[in-house]
Enzyme design. Sequence first.
Site, PDB file in Angstrom:
ATOM      1  N   HIS A  64      48.720  44.311  42.741  1.00  0.00           N
ATOM      2  CA  HIS A  64      48.589  42.869  42.514  1.00  0.00           C
ATOM      3  C   HIS A  64      47.796  42.565  41.259  1.00  0.00           C
ATOM      4  O   HIS A  64      47.890  41.476  40.702  1.00  0.00           O
ATOM      5  CB  HIS A  64      47.868  42.193  43.689  1.00  0.00           C
ATOM      6  CG  HIS A  64      48.348  42.587  45.033  1.00  0.00           C
ATOM      7  ND1 HIS A  64      49.649  42.406  45.430  1.00  0.00           N
ATOM      8  CD2 HIS A  64      47.718  43.150  46.104  1.00  0.00           C
ATOM      9  CE1 HIS A  64      49.791  42.837  46.673  1.00  0.00           C
ATOM     10  NE2 HIS A  64      48.628  43.301  47.095  1.00  0.00           N
ATOM     11  N   HIS A 119      37.882  37.447  37.983  1.00  0.00           N
ATOM     12  CA  HIS A 119      37.185  37.108  39.230  1.00  0.00           C
ATOM     13  C   HIS A 119      36.231  38.228  39.600  1.00  0.00           C
ATOM     14  O   HIS A 119      36.671  39.368  39.776  1.00  0.00           O
ATOM     15  CB  HIS A 119      38.193  36.938  40.378  1.00  0.00           C
ATOM     16  CG  HIS A 119      39.036  35.712  40.250  1.00  0.00           C
ATOM     17  ND1 HIS A 119      40.250  35.570  40.880  1.00  0.00           N
ATOM     18  CD2 HIS A 119      38.813  34.562  39.559  1.00  0.00           C
ATOM     19  CE1 HIS A 119      40.742  34.365  40.581  1.00  0.00           C
ATOM     20  NE2 HIS A 119      39.899  33.743  39.782  1.00  0.00           N
ATOM     21  N   THR A 209      42.859  33.542  46.537  1.00  0.00           N
ATOM     22  CA  THR A 209      44.082  33.065  45.874  1.00  0.00           C
ATOM     23  C   THR A 209      45.281  33.961  46.171  1.00  0.00           C
ATOM     24  O   THR A 209      46.348  33.764  45.603  1.00  0.00           O
ATOM     25  CB  THR A 209      43.882  32.967  44.350  1.00  0.00           C
ATOM     26  OG1 THR A 209      43.673  34.287  43.828  1.00  0.00           O
ATOM     27  CG2 THR A 209      42.707  32.066  43.993  1.00  0.00           C
ATOM     28  N   THR A 210      45.077  34.942  47.037  1.00  0.00           N
ATOM     29  CA  THR A 210      46.196  35.777  47.501  1.00  0.00           C
ATOM     30  C   THR A 210      46.156  35.820  49.023  1.00  0.00           C
ATOM     31  O   THR A 210      45.109  35.543  49.630  1.00  0.00           O
ATOM     32  CB  THR A 210      46.063  37.230  46.990  1.00  0.00           C
ATOM     33  OG1 THR A 210      44.866  37.810  47.529  1.00  0.00           O
ATOM     34  CG2 THR A 210      46.019  37.299  45.479  1.00  0.00           C
TER      35      THR A 210
HETATM   36  S1  B30 Z   1      40.548  36.235  44.722  1.00  0.00           S
HETATM   37  O1  B30 Z   1      39.362  36.457  43.958  1.00  0.00           O
HETATM   38  O2  B30 Z   1      40.615  34.972  45.413  1.00  0.00           O
HETATM   39  N1  B30 Z   1      41.807  36.334  43.782  1.00  0.00           N
HETATM   40  C1  B30 Z   1      40.683  39.407  47.895  1.00  0.00           C
HETATM   41  C2  B30 Z   1      39.525  39.178  47.185  1.00  0.00           C
HETATM   42  C3  B30 Z   1      39.484  38.218  46.194  1.00  0.00           C
HETATM   43  C4  B30 Z   1      40.616  37.476  45.914  1.00  0.00           C
HETATM   44  C5  B30 Z   1      41.781  37.705  46.612  1.00  0.00           C
HETATM   45  C6  B30 Z   1      41.817  38.675  47.626  1.00  0.00           C
HETATM   46  C7  B30 Z   1      40.699  40.422  48.975  1.00  0.00           C
HETATM   47  O3  B30 Z   1      39.723  41.100  49.173  1.00  0.00           O
HETATM   48  N2  B30 Z   1      41.819  40.553  49.691  1.00  0.00           N
HETATM   49  C8  B30 Z   1      42.002  41.461  50.782  1.00  0.00           C
HETATM   50  C9  B30 Z   1      41.913  42.874  50.350  1.00  0.00           C
HETATM   51  N3  B30 Z   1      43.120  43.445  49.707  1.00  0.00           N
HETATM   52  C10 B30 Z   1      43.405  43.022  48.365  1.00  0.00           C
HETATM   53  C11 B30 Z   1      44.585  42.160  48.264  1.00  0.00           C
HETATM   54  O4  B30 Z   1      44.614  41.298  47.403  1.00  0.00           O
HETATM   55  O5  B30 Z   1      45.588  42.233  49.071  1.00  0.00           O
HETATM   56  C12 B30 Z   1      42.928  44.841  49.625  1.00  0.00           C
HETATM   57  C13 B30 Z   1      44.083  45.610  50.106  1.00  0.00           C
HETATM   58  O6  B30 Z   1      45.029  45.049  50.745  1.00  0.00           O
HETATM   59  O7  B30 Z   1      44.134  46.807  49.939  1.00  0.00           O
HETATM   60 CU1  B30 Z   1      46.450  43.947  49.818  1.00  0.00          CU
HETATM   61 ZN    ZN Z   2      41.437  36.797  41.904  1.00  0.00          ZN
END
Ligand code: B30
Ligand code: ZN
Length: 267
Positions: A64, A119, A209-210
């Site tokens: 991502h 971020h 945001t994801t």
């Molecule tokens: S953000 O800063 O709002 N773009 C996560 C942290 C910060 C943002 C978005 C997502 C996050 O920790 N998400 C869950 C953990 N995931 C990352 C991911 O984006 O989706 C880790 C993983 O699973 O291995 Cu897939």
């Molecule tokens: Zn982000």
Amino acid sequence: EHVNFGYSGSHGPDHWAENYDTCVGKHQSPINIQEHDVRDINLPLLIFSGLDTPRKFFLINNGHTALLYSSKDNKQFYMSGGPLNGIYVFEQLHFHWGENDREGSEDLINNHSFAMELHAVFYKDKYGSMNDAIHNPDGLAVIAFFFEAEVNDRANPLFDTIVEALPKIEKVGTEIQLSENMHLGHLLNPAGPPSDRMQNYFTYNGSLTTPPCSEVVTWIDFKYPLYLSHLQIAAFRNIRGFEGHKLTHNFRPVQPLSDRRVLHNLP
Ligand code: B30
Ligand code: ZN
């Protein structure tokens, strides 16, 4: 893990809610910050600790984004103050970009898209870990830096270590240790503390945001952008996403502000 979300076609942002209910919540990120709507206030000083310690970083392509984390001792890098209650511990930093330099940021300011957005993600210390923090409304704080493409196309040497490592993480799941110890303080606050730069920010309550789009984030967006050259920004567009093609863009479109108010801290 979340291979089932992307930024275009049947996995794009319009489809996230099919697998993640929260993505249609009323307090989502990103948003368009309209300066004539914000409330100017004077928050306590936003404080960073440990920014000046050079540390070892790992760079990973998680499908991502390009993400940096530090192996240990994150407890020594934390922030507090400003709009925050309590201590927030650094977890990771990553980037969002677009297909060209006229788009790429997630939050917009007065409808303006920046070329890129960084971020730096922090979790509230009392929850002990990112995974536990994410289930609490005050669990996370993310500081956001906007980037513009430098008009004279000068490279920003502070980001060379990251940019030069990107070709080594082209494939999803690849991870490398950065050759040089990095100094987050220099990277994020080139003027060097103490500086007003990092006290001039917008703040509001929003979400990841994801997916899973959890509404647990205190957003802190620094008003003044950093600069990269066009070529430095372009290097990010070459890393690959899950289907093996280039991750040309990875920003979510803006979401409704609903009943929220954005604050502007006056330094
Ligand atoms: S953000 O800063 O709002 N773009 C996560 C942290 C910060 C943002 C978005 C997502 C996050 O920790 N998400 C869950 C953990 N995931 C990352 C991911 O984006 O989706 C880790 C993983 O699973 O291995 Cu897939
Ligand atoms: Zn982000």
